[in-house]
Motif scaffolding. Sequence first.
Motif, mmCIF file in Angstrom:
data_model
loop_
_atom_site.group_PDB
_atom_site.id
_atom_site.type_symbol
_atom_site.label_atom_id
_atom_site.label_comp_id
_atom_site.label_asym_id
_atom_site.label_seq_id
_atom_site.Cartn_x
_atom_site.Cartn_y
_atom_site.Cartn_z
ATOM 1 N N LEU A 197 -20.030 -1.236 -7.783
ATOM 2 C CA LEU A 197 -18.982 -0.221 -7.601
ATOM 3 C C LEU A 197 -18.724 0.043 -6.122
ATOM 4 C CD1 LEU A 197 -19.796 2.317 -10.469
ATOM 5 C CD2 LEU A 197 -17.991 0.581 -10.389
ATOM 6 N N THR A 198 -19.751 -0.168 -5.288
ATOM 7 C CA THR A 198 -19.542 -0.041 -3.838
ATOM 8 C C THR A 198 -18.576 -1.136 -3.385
ATOM 9 O OG1 THR A 198 -21.792 0.813 -3.588
ATOM 10 C CG2 THR A 198 -20.723 0.014 -1.591
ATOM 11 N N ASP A 199 -18.843 -2.376 -3.823
ATOM 12 C CA ASP A 199 -17.970 -3.499 -3.441
ATOM 13 C C ASP A 199 -16.541 -3.271 -3.942
ATOM 14 O OD1 ASP A 199 -20.227 -4.622 -2.384
ATOM 15 O OD2 ASP A 199 -20.607 -5.945 -4.090
ATOM 16 N N LYS A 200 -16.433 -2.809 -5.184
ATOM 17 C CA LYS A 200 -15.115 -2.558 -5.777
ATOM 18 C C LYS A 200 -14.369 -1.477 -4.980
ATOM 19 C CE LYS A 200 -13.191 -1.676 -10.345
ATOM 20 N NZ LYS A 200 -13.477 -1.118 -11.669
ATOM 21 N N GLY A 201 -15.106 -0.423 -4.608
ATOM 22 C CA GLY A 201 -14.507 0.684 -3.845
ATOM 23 C C GLY A 201 -14.035 0.217 -2.480
ATOM 24 N N ILE A 202 -14.830 -0.622 -1.822
ATOM 25 C CA ILE A 202 -14.450 -1.127 -0.494
ATOM 26 C C ILE A 202 -13.162 -1.946 -0.603
ATOM 27 C CG2 ILE A 202 -15.132 -2.758 1.336
ATOM 28 C CD1 ILE A 202 -18.044 -1.754 0.914
ATOM 29 N N SER A 203 -13.078 -2.789 -1.636
ATOM 30 C CA SER A 203 -11.873 -3.624 -1.806
ATOM 31 C C SER A 203 -10.651 -2.758 -2.056
ATOM 32 C CB SER A 203 -12.041 -4.582 -2.991
ATOM 33 O OG SER A 203 -13.110 -5.428 -2.760
ATOM 34 N N ALA A 204 -10.795 -1.735 -2.904
ATOM 35 C CA ALA A 204 -9.658 -0.861 -3.231
ATOM 36 C C ALA A 204 -9.196 -0.098 -1.986
ATOM 37 C CB ALA A 204 -10.056 0.107 -4.346
ATOM 38 N N PHE A 205 -10.130 0.419 -1.222
ATOM 39 C CA PHE A 205 -9.759 1.156 0.000
ATOM 40 C C PHE A 205 -9.082 0.215 1.001
ATOM 41 C CE2 PHE A 205 -13.345 4.445 -0.770
ATOM 42 C CZ PHE A 205 -12.480 5.264 -1.470
ATOM 43 N N ALA A 206 -9.597 -1.005 1.102
ATOM 44 C CA ALA A 206 -9.018 -1.972 2.050
ATOM 45 C C ALA A 206 -7.576 -2.296 1.650
ATOM 46 C CB ALA A 206 -9.866 -3.242 2.083
ATOM 47 N N ALA A 207 -7.354 -2.454 0.345
ATOM 48 C CA ALA A 207 -6.001 -2.781 -0.128
ATOM 49 C C ALA A 207 -5.042 -1.633 0.165
ATOM 50 C CB ALA A 207 -6.046 -3.080 -1.621
ATOM 51 N N ASP A 208 -5.447 -0.406 -0.103
ATOM 52 C CA ASP A 208 -4.585 0.756 0.162
ATOM 53 C C ASP A 208 -4.350 0.933 1.657
ATOM 54 O OD1 ASP A 208 -4.212 1.280 -2.475
ATOM 55 O OD2 ASP A 208 -5.714 2.887 -2.603
ATOM 56 N N TRP A 209 -5.403 0.671 2.424
ATOM 57 C CA TRP A 209 -5.263 0.839 3.881
ATOM 58 C C TRP A 209 -4.232 -0.142 4.429
ATOM 59 C CZ3 TRP A 209 -5.677 4.308 7.316
ATOM 60 C CH2 TRP A 209 -5.696 3.985 8.666
ATOM 61 N N ALA A 210 -4.275 -1.362 3.927
ATOM 62 C CA ALA A 210 -3.320 -2.376 4.390
ATOM 63 C C ALA A 210 -1.886 -1.912 4.118
ATOM 64 C CB ALA A 210 -3.600 -3.705 3.707
ATOM 65 N N LYS A 211 -1.697 -1.219 2.990
ATOM 66 C CA LYS A 211 -0.339 -0.753 2.630
ATOM 67 C C LYS A 211 0.163 0.343 3.570
ATOM 68 C CE LYS A 211 -1.161 -1.651 -2.231
ATOM 69 N NZ LYS A 211 -1.732 -0.964 -3.375
ATOM 70 N N THR A 212 -0.734 1.073 4.243
ATOM 71 C CA THR A 212 -0.295 2.132 5.153
ATOM 72 C C THR A 212 0.339 1.549 6.418
ATOM 73 O OG1 THR A 212 -2.339 2.309 6.441
ATOM 74 C CG2 THR A 212 -2.226 3.634 4.435
ATOM 75 N N GLY A 213 -0.047 0.318 6.745
ATOM 76 C CA GLY A 213 0.469 -0.307 7.968
ATOM 77 C C GLY A 213 -0.139 0.302 9.227
ATOM 78 N N GLN A 214 -1.127 1.164 9.071
ATOM 79 C CA GLN A 214 -1.709 1.837 10.240
ATOM 80 C C GLN A 214 -2.862 1.038 10.842
ATOM 81 O OE1 GLN A 214 -2.643 6.062 9.767
ATOM 82 N NE2 GLN A 214 -1.461 6.063 7.863
#
Length: 218
Positions: A197-214
Amino acid sequence: MQFFIDSAEVEEIRALNACMPVEGVTTNPSLILKSGRKIEEVLEEICSLIGGPVSAEVTAEDYDNMMRQADILAKLADNICIKLPMTADGLRACREITANGHKTNMTLCFSANQALLAAKANAAFVSPFIGRLIDNGGDGLQLIADIRKIYDFYGFGTKILAASLREPGHVSGAALAGADCATLPPQLMRALVQHPLTDKGISAFAADWAKTGQIIGG
Ligand code: E4P
């Protein structure tokens, strides 16, 4: 519960020490064999890296030679802890080496009675071998709980060093049973930090972060 590393691989210990709590090290003749190196050199290098106790095992089986080897090993560094087999000669050597001011670790403990004898010989540590006991049909974690109860009931200061741990459940089980320390092979230490679940959480946060463009700081 303190974390020790059960290894004689200096580079592996160095790498783990950079990110994990490495509060001591245990070695044994099989680990020295695996390292392919001279015991004195390996121990000196480990002791220069780790400030906590570094267990160095005698290979003699009689009291006189245990004492002779312990003297050589103890001179390698101030934090050497002399590891002795759970035998009558080992107990005698333990009492004497402790009286001489050195730390001792009574190893290959498989019963509460042996742990009681180690405490009476003033050992700094007793090492119940969880995995090997389970391999032979015993209950390794119950053994730790039994030793904890006995030591607390009589006020013994010997520390319970859970050894021969094979899987993450043995580590949390040893902690729940009241072990003071646990010695882990490097791969088990690394496994403790992992959770799907840690790995899954890291991937999900990374994907959302990429969408921010920040970019942080950008
Ligand atoms: C502990 O001091 C021993 O070196 C070690 O934990 C033994 O583990 P094993 O049963 O996996 O060889």
